[in-house]
Write a protein that holds these residues in place. Structure first.
Motif, PDB file in Angstrom:
ATOM      1  N   ALA A 143       0.844  -1.208   0.000  1.00  0.00           N
ATOM      2  CA  ALA A 143       0.000   0.000   0.000  1.00  0.00           C
ATOM      3  C   ALA A 143       0.872   1.248   0.000  1.00  0.00           C
ATOM      4  O   ALA A 143       0.637   2.185  -0.761  1.00  0.00           O
ATOM      5  N   THR A 144       1.901   1.268   0.837  1.00  0.00           N
ATOM      6  CA  THR A 144       2.798   2.430   0.892  1.00  0.00           C
ATOM      7  C   THR A 144       3.793   2.431  -0.268  1.00  0.00           C
ATOM      8  O   THR A 144       4.034   3.471  -0.891  1.00  0.00           O
ATOM      9  N   THR A 146       3.841   0.802  -3.257  1.00  0.00           N
ATOM     10  CA  THR A 146       3.428   0.785  -4.663  1.00  0.00           C
ATOM     11  C   THR A 146       2.068   1.446  -4.875  1.00  0.00           C
ATOM     12  O   THR A 146       1.653   1.644  -6.019  1.00  0.00           O
TER      13      THR A 146
ATOM     14  N   GLU B  25     -16.863   7.967  -5.224  1.00  0.00           N
ATOM     15  CA  GLU B  25     -15.692   7.613  -4.405  1.00  0.00           C
ATOM     16  C   GLU B  25     -15.097   8.843  -3.722  1.00  0.00           C
ATOM     17  O   GLU B  25     -14.729   8.802  -2.550  1.00  0.00           O
ATOM     18  N   GLU B 119      -7.919   1.875   6.159  1.00  0.00           N
ATOM     19  CA  GLU B 119      -7.653   3.079   5.377  1.00  0.00           C
ATOM     20  C   GLU B 119      -8.169   4.254   6.162  1.00  0.00           C
ATOM     21  O   GLU B 119      -9.317   4.268   6.603  1.00  0.00           O
ATOM     22  N   ASP B 141       2.888  12.109  -8.544  1.00  0.00           N
ATOM     23  CA  ASP B 141       2.161  10.830  -8.530  1.00  0.00           C
ATOM     24  C   ASP B 141       2.188  10.184  -7.137  1.00  0.00           C
ATOM     25  O   ASP B 141       2.697   9.070  -6.953  1.00  0.00           O
ATOM     26  N   ALA B 143      -0.058   8.879  -5.367  1.00  0.00           N
ATOM     27  CA  ALA B 143      -0.796   7.617  -5.209  1.00  0.00           C
ATOM     28  C   ALA B 143       0.142   6.421  -5.388  1.00  0.00           C
ATOM     29  O   ALA B 143       0.126   5.478  -4.600  1.00  0.00           O
ATOM     30  N   THR B 144       0.996   6.479  -6.424  1.00  0.00           N
ATOM     31  CA  THR B 144       1.928   5.379  -6.663  1.00  0.00           C
ATOM     32  C   THR B 144       3.138   5.459  -5.717  1.00  0.00           C
ATOM     33  O   THR B 144       3.572   4.451  -5.161  1.00  0.00           O
ATOM     34  N   THR B 146       3.682   7.106  -2.786  1.00  0.00           N
ATOM     35  CA  THR B 146       3.547   7.107  -1.320  1.00  0.00           C
ATOM     36  C   THR B 146       2.307   6.354  -0.842  1.00  0.00           C
ATOM     37  O   THR B 146       2.135   6.151   0.357  1.00  0.00           O
ATOM     38  N   GLY B 147       1.430   5.965  -1.776  1.00  0.00           N
ATOM     39  CA  GLY B 147       0.209   5.266  -1.377  1.00  0.00           C
ATOM     40  C   GLY B 147      -0.872   6.175  -0.818  1.00  0.00           C
ATOM     41  O   GLY B 147      -1.849   5.706  -0.257  1.00  0.00           O
ATOM     42  N   ARG B 149      -3.764   9.088  -1.573  1.00  0.00           N
ATOM     43  CA  ARG B 149      -4.551   9.793  -2.576  1.00  0.00           C
ATOM     44  C   ARG B 149      -4.966  11.143  -1.990  1.00  0.00           C
ATOM     45  O   ARG B 149      -5.565  11.210  -0.921  1.00  0.00           O
ATOM     46  N   ASP B 162     -10.898  17.786  -4.682  1.00  0.00           N
ATOM     47  CA  ASP B 162     -10.554  16.925  -5.807  1.00  0.00           C
ATOM     48  C   ASP B 162      -9.575  17.604  -6.769  1.00  0.00           C
ATOM     49  O   ASP B 162      -9.880  17.800  -7.950  1.00  0.00           O
ATOM     50  N   ARG B 178      -5.950  10.270   1.711  1.00  0.00           N
ATOM     51  CA  ARG B 178      -6.478   8.982   2.171  1.00  0.00           C
ATOM     52  C   ARG B 178      -5.442   7.892   1.927  1.00  0.00           C
ATOM     53  O   ARG B 178      -4.859   7.853   0.834  1.00  0.00           O
ATOM     54  N   THR B 180      -3.252   4.219   4.107  1.00  0.00           N
ATOM     55  CA  THR B 180      -3.000   3.539   5.382  1.00  0.00           C
ATOM     56  C   THR B 180      -2.206   4.496   6.279  1.00  0.00           C
ATOM     57  O   THR B 180      -1.660   5.488   5.810  1.00  0.00           O
ATOM     58  N   THR B 182       0.682   3.983   7.706  1.00  0.00           N
ATOM     59  CA  THR B 182       2.086   3.980   7.284  1.00  0.00           C
ATOM     60  C   THR B 182       2.300   4.899   6.090  1.00  0.00           C
ATOM     61  O   THR B 182       3.271   5.659   6.042  1.00  0.00           O
ATOM     62  N   ALA B 183       1.392   4.818   5.122  1.00  0.00           N
ATOM     63  CA  ALA B 183       1.517   5.647   3.919  1.00  0.00           C
ATOM     64  C   ALA B 183       1.407   7.128   4.282  1.00  0.00           C
ATOM     65  O   ALA B 183       2.204   7.958   3.826  1.00  0.00           O
ATOM     66  N   TYR B 186       4.532   8.335   6.035  1.00  0.00           N
ATOM     67  CA  TYR B 186       5.624   8.473   5.068  1.00  0.00           C
ATOM     68  C   TYR B 186       5.519   9.808   4.325  1.00  0.00           C
ATOM     69  O   TYR B 186       6.493  10.571   4.222  1.00  0.00           O
TER      70      TYR B 186
END
Lengths: 201, 201
Positions: A143-144, A146, B25, B119, B141, B143-144, B146-147, B149, B162, B178, B180, B182-183, B186
């Motif tokens: 999740a973090t 990737t 969403e 989450e 990016d 989302a990719t 650091t995970g 959004r 948004d 949004r 986890t 950990t994400a 980070y």
């Protein structure tokens, strides 16, 4: 999850509530996956989780109502019941999606819509050469690292739904993940063995 | 988004459908954020999006029904309407959450539950020293990498809900994200300037 009489429900209001929220979110992800891949077994899992969530909701309501001692407390506790209902409504919507899979009347447009949304669902095949192999989901923290949340794993003929952090990845596992297209593509490269170092290393 | 008469709706069924899914969403994420931070302006945005989604849903239904030419097609088109209804149900649940924020009767347990779910939602303050500053969301990016959004940005007194990929990050922006725990932790380290290199560099 067959025997609902024996199902274990967390003991306190907070833990039941957290379990409800997590379960509803998993249900939505699984429902979209089931629709996308026309996976009936996955759709059935969603319907089982819907029943589980009803049990959680009932347990939450009983405990929450018991906790009210005066008017002011009762008002605030009502907000808990209201949020629980919203969560339950979301889970019902996921259940309705799952039923569509079992009825086999899906319009092809539905697949396109799921694939082209901001957050989508992907199948990631783990090559024996991938750095993912032999590591647990906790070690990998996908999740973090990737941006992909793993919602299910197909191993041979069986499904692991909502794998936990101790779940180890095996060669040839098929991971079902939720994330943006870029995030899913990135994880696919790692799973193919084309990217050899995880970003946290 | 005040003038619904003039609101722009995508022209074809597929684009309307994708817009519906993305909007629902976003609404769920914004609703949980509004509840967590007791942000009325955010709650009002959710209710405005709920109206927008109703308009989308109506437009989708009209176009979808028009497309049916025979019994078999009609059956499959029904699945589109059904999925649209599930999406609409999810958005209604988000709307109900938003209304709770406006009514100001939230139980403190609700905050704990959102914070402790798999989450969760976090506020990330961007220090002027952070590598995030001056980059667009597309370049970063997140989302990719650091995970997380990003669902909204607070800049001075105004909200950007948004944000799109061209949105640039400014010093002292407050990002609502949004992911986890950990994400989120980070990304907070990157935003504080403690981590100087983005994982994609």
């Amino acid at each position: 999850m067959e025997e609902w009489d024996e199902v274990e429900v967390p003991k306190n209001v907070k833990d039941i509530f957290i379990e409800m929220k997590n379960t509803a979110e998993l249900m939505v992800d699984l429902a979209y996956s089931a629709v996308l891949f026309k996976e009936k077994e996955m759709a059935e899992e969603v319907l089982e989780l819907e029943e589980y969530l009803d049990i959680l909701n009932y347990n939450l309501a009983v405990r929450a109502v018991l906790a009210a001692r005066n008017m002011k407390e009762a008002e605030r506790i009502t907000s808990i019941l209201q949020m629980a209902r919203s969560i339950d409504d979301i889970s019902d919507a996921a259940g309705d999606l799952a039923k569509m899979v079992l009825e086999e009347k899906l319009h092809p447009l539905i697949t396109e819509v799921i694939l082209e949304s901001e957050e989508t669902i992907g199948k990631i095949v783990v090559s024996p050469e991938s750095v993912l192999v032999g590591k647990t989901l906790e070690e990998l923290d996908l999740a973090t690292n990737t941006g992909v949340r793993i919602i299910a794993i197909r191993r041979g003929k069986r499904w692991i739904f909502d794998p936990d952090e101790d779940t180890k990845i095996f060669p040839n596992d098929i991971l079902i993940g939720r994330g943006t297209r870029t995030a899913l593509d990135y994880l696919k490269e790692i799973a193919r063995g084309n990217i050899k170092v995880m970003p946290n290393e």
